[in-house]
Design an enzyme around this catalytic site. Structure first.
Site, PDB file in Angstrom:
ATOM      1  CG  ASP A  98     -21.600 -19.320  57.584  1.00  0.00           C
ATOM      2  OD1 ASP A  98     -20.425 -19.031  57.273  1.00  0.00           O
ATOM      3  OD2 ASP A  98     -22.546 -18.537  57.425  1.00  0.00           O
ATOM      4  CG  ASP A 100     -19.993 -14.074  57.986  1.00  0.00           C
ATOM      5  OD1 ASP A 100     -20.033 -12.951  58.515  1.00  0.00           O
ATOM      6  OD2 ASP A 100     -19.975 -14.245  56.756  1.00  0.00           O
ATOM      7  CG  ASP A 296     -25.171 -18.010  61.025  1.00  0.00           C
ATOM      8  OD1 ASP A 296     -26.101 -18.075  61.843  1.00  0.00           O
ATOM      9  OD2 ASP A 296     -25.232 -17.355  59.971  1.00  0.00           O
TER      10      ASP A 296
END
Length: 390
Positions: A98, A100, A296
Site C-alpha cells: 500500500d 499512500d 505502509d
C-alpha cells in the site's frame, strides 16, 4: 452527512454498479468480504465475515446495496464467512503493498501533485519487485485506491505462504531500512607490486550485481558522470565539502574517461580513492533514498487484511478503484481516468470552502448554494464538504 445526501450518493453508486466492470479476485469463494454502508454514516461500521460463491452474487450485492466502500480479504480461508478469524482457518494470502500519501515523506498538499508524487513511488516499487525480487509482470496487479494512493497485489504462489515477519523483511529491503552502506564498500587484496605484499584495492559491488550494491553502483556512476559532463562541472564538484579545485579537475578527468568509468562500473573504486570517504557514502545514502519506495508496513505485514475491491467506488471521493496493468499505470491520470460521474449540473450546499482539480478543471467553491458538475458534486459530498440540494 444528512439523509438527502446519503440517499443521493447511494442512488448514484447504485446506478454505477448496475453496469460497472468489477475486478473479481481469484478464488473469490475463499475470500472474506466486507462493506461500509452509506446508511450508517457518519459512523464507520464495517460489515464483514461475508462470503460469495460466484461473480454474479458479488455484482448483485453491489447493485442492490450500493455500499460506500467494498473490500475483500488478501487471505484465502477454508470458511471465510465464519465469525472469528480462528474459525475461518487461514490458508495463505496474497502479498500486498500500500502506497499512500499519508505515509510518504515530502508528499505535496495539492491533491493532484500528491497523486503524481505517489505514482512515482509506485513505479519505484515496481522496479524493485521486478528487478530485485524477480517477480513476473503477470503476477503483479496495480490498483489505484480511489483516494490517495495505489496498491500492488502479488499472487505468485512462492509468496502466498509467507508469514507476517517475512513480509515485513521484504518491506525493510524495499525501504532500505537497516542498510549499512559502509559495508557495500570494501577492500580487496591484490597481488603484491613494487615490494608490497599486502596491497588492497577500494571496491564496490559491480553494477551487474543484484541487490542494493549493484543499485548503488549504477546510481553513483550515473550521477557522477552526469555531473562531469556539464560545462560547470568544476564548480559542481567544488560544491562538495572537502573537494578543492585540483581534486575536482582530477575527478572530472576520470569521469570523462570511458576506460576509467568502465572500471568503476565493474566495482573498482581505486580511481576515486583520494576522494573524501564521507562524500561517497553521502551519495550512497542519497542513492538509497532516491531508489527505495515508501510503503505502509502494517498493510504488507497483515496476512488477514481487507483490501479495496477493484472496480468498486471509494466512498470518500466517488472515484473508481481502478485495476491497471503496468503500462496503463504509467499513463494513468487518476483525476480524469478514475472519474465515473457525469458533467450534469447538481445543486448542493457547500459547508466549507473547497478546492479540487478534476477532469482538467480547477474548481474552487465558497460556502453557500452552488451548482457543480455531478462528478465534482459527488466528490464534495463524499468528502463531507457539501450536502445535496439547496
Amino acid at each position: 452527512m444528512n439523509f438527502k445526501t446519503k440517499y443521493f450518493l447511494k442512488s448514484k453508486f447504485q446506478e454505477y454498479y448496475k453496469t460497472a466492470e468489477i475486478h473479481i479476485p481469484s478464488r473469490l469463494e475463499a475470500r472474506e468480504w466486507g462493506f461500509i454502508s452509506f446508511d450508517e454514516m457518519p459512523e464507520t461500521v464495517m460489515r464483514r465475515h461475508k462470503s460469495f460463491g460466484s461473480r454474479g452474487e458479488v455484482e448483485e450485492y453491489l447493485a442492490g446495496m450500493a455500499p460506500a466502500h467494498a473490500y475483500h480479504s488478501v487471505a484465502y480461508y477454508t470458511y471465510p464467512s465464519a465469525p472469528t478469524m480462528k474459525e475461518k482457518q487461514w490458508q495463505e494470502a496474497d502479498l500486498i503493498f500500500d502506497l499512500d500519501a499519508d505515509h510518504i515523506p515530502g508528499a505535496p498538499n495539492s491533491y493532484s501533485e500528491m497523486l503524481d508524487h505517489v505514482k512515482k513511488e509506485t513505479l519505484k516499487l515496481y522496479d524493485l519487485l521486478i528487478n530485485d525480487f524477480g517477480f513476473n509482470e503477470d503476477d503483479i496487479r496495480a490498483v489505484f485506491s480511489g483516494g490517495r494512493g495505489y496498491h500492488f497485489h502479488i499472487s505468485d504462489p512462492r509468496v502466498r505462504s509467507l508469514g507476517s515477519a517475512e513480509r515485513r523483511e521484504i518491506v525493510d529491503y524495499i525501504s532500505g531500512r537497516g542498510l549499512n552502506v559502509e559495508k557495500i564498500f570494501y577492500k580487496k587484496a591484490v597481488s603484491g607490486d613494487a615490494g608490497s605484499e599486502n596491497a588492497r584495492m577500494n571496491m564496490l559491488s559491480p553494477e551487474t550485481e543484484g541487490g542494493w550494491g549493484g543499485r548503488i553502483n549504477r546510481y553513483l556512476v550515473s550521477y557522477l558522470t552526469d555531473l562531469a559532463s556539464k560545462e560547470d562541472a568544476e564548480e559542481l564538484f567544488i560544491g562538495f565539502k572537502g573537494i578543492g579545485k585540483k581534486t575536482a579537475q582530477k575527478m572530472i578527468d576520470i569521469l570523462r574517461d570511458e576506460t576509467q568509468v568502465e572500471l568503476l562500473r565493474k566495482g573498482n573504486m581505486e580511481a576515486l580513492s583520494k576522494v573524501n570517504k564521507d562524500i561517497i557514502q553521502t551519495l550512497a545514502l542519497q542513492a538509497v533514498n532516491d531508489m527505495s519506495a515508501s510503503v505502509d508496513e502494517p498493510v504488507t505485514g497483515d496476512i488477514k487484511r481487507l483490501i479495496r475491491l477493484g472496480g468498486s467506488l471509494h466512498g470518500k471521493s466517488g472515484m473508481r478503484v481502478t485495476t491497471l496493468s503496468i503500462s496503463e499505470l504509467e499513463k494513468f491520470e487518476p483525476l480524469t481516468d478514475a472519474v465515473v460521474f457525469s458533467d450534469k449540473p447538481v445543486k448542493l450546499k457547500v459547508i466549507r470552502p473547497f478546492a479540487v482539480q478534476m477532469k482538467g478543471n480547477d474548481l474552487y467553491v465558497e460556502e453557500g448554494t452552488q451548482e457543480l458538475p455531478e462528478y465534482a458534486a459527488v466528490y464534495l459530498m463524499c468528502r463531507g464538504a457539501a450536502e445535496y440540494g439547496s
